[in-house]
Enzyme design. Structure first.
Site, PDB file in Angstrom:
ATOM      1  N   SER A  87       2.871  -1.099   3.830  1.00 32.64           N
ATOM      2  CA  SER A  87       3.195  -0.231   4.964  1.00 32.64           C
ATOM      3  C   SER A  87       4.280   0.789   4.635  1.00 32.64           C
ATOM      4  O   SER A  87       4.132   1.570   3.714  1.00 32.64           O
ATOM      5  CB  SER A  87       3.542  -1.073   6.189  1.00 32.64           C
ATOM      6  OG  SER A  87       2.450  -1.881   6.542  1.00 32.64           O
ATOM      7  N   LYS A 146      -1.657  -1.471   2.344  1.00 30.94           N
ATOM      8  CA  LYS A 146      -1.752  -1.509   3.815  1.00 30.94           C
ATOM      9  C   LYS A 146      -1.411  -0.121   4.322  1.00 30.94           C
ATOM     10  O   LYS A 146      -0.267   0.202   4.569  1.00 30.94           O
ATOM     11  CB  LYS A 146      -0.785  -2.554   4.386  1.00 30.94           C
ATOM     12  CG  LYS A 146      -0.665  -2.553   5.900  1.00 30.94           C
ATOM     13  CD  LYS A 146      -1.896  -3.109   6.564  1.00 30.94           C
ATOM     14  CE  LYS A 146      -1.677  -3.370   8.035  1.00 30.94           C
ATOM     15  NZ  LYS A 146      -1.975  -2.261   8.901  1.00 30.94           N
TER      16      LYS A 146
END
Length: 108
Positions: A24, A52
């Site tokens: 992320s 991600k």
């Protein structure tokens, strides 16, 4: 005078440590450092980050009587590096893999 805007820190060598679980926002930062050739990226026991690169939400699905019938996962946004590379699925490739099991083996 604070920050990088004045150029005072431009000659400071930066190293970013990641592994296969780095995801992320950490990947966005790593991608920005790599794209701008601002830091060397080290992968601890890994050739790339997790990958991600999406923000998702679950939208409930119900019938007319309000009975919950489950939900659907909707992608709201995607993470990209400054150069436009999509992070999702592939992650960020590191510059150098460091094989180690203890902190003392990390690069200096």
């Amino acid at each position: 005078e604070r920050g990088l805007g004045n150029g005072r820190l431009k000659d400071v060598e930066l190293k970013v440590m990641v592994d296969g679980d780095t995801a992320s926002a950490s990947e966005v930062f790593t991608g920005a450092m790599k794209d701008n050739k601002r830091a060397k990226i080290f992968g601890v026991n890994s050739k790339r980050t997790y990958g991600k690169g999406v923000i998702q939400t679950v939208r409930p699905i119900g019938d007319a009587d309000g009975e919950n019938l489950g939900g659907v996962k909707v992608t709201m946004a995607r993470y990209e590096t400054p150069s436009g590379k999509d992070i999702n699925g592939g992650g960020i490739e590191v510059d150098e893999v460091v094989e180690c099991k203890e902190v003392k083996c990390l690069p200096k």
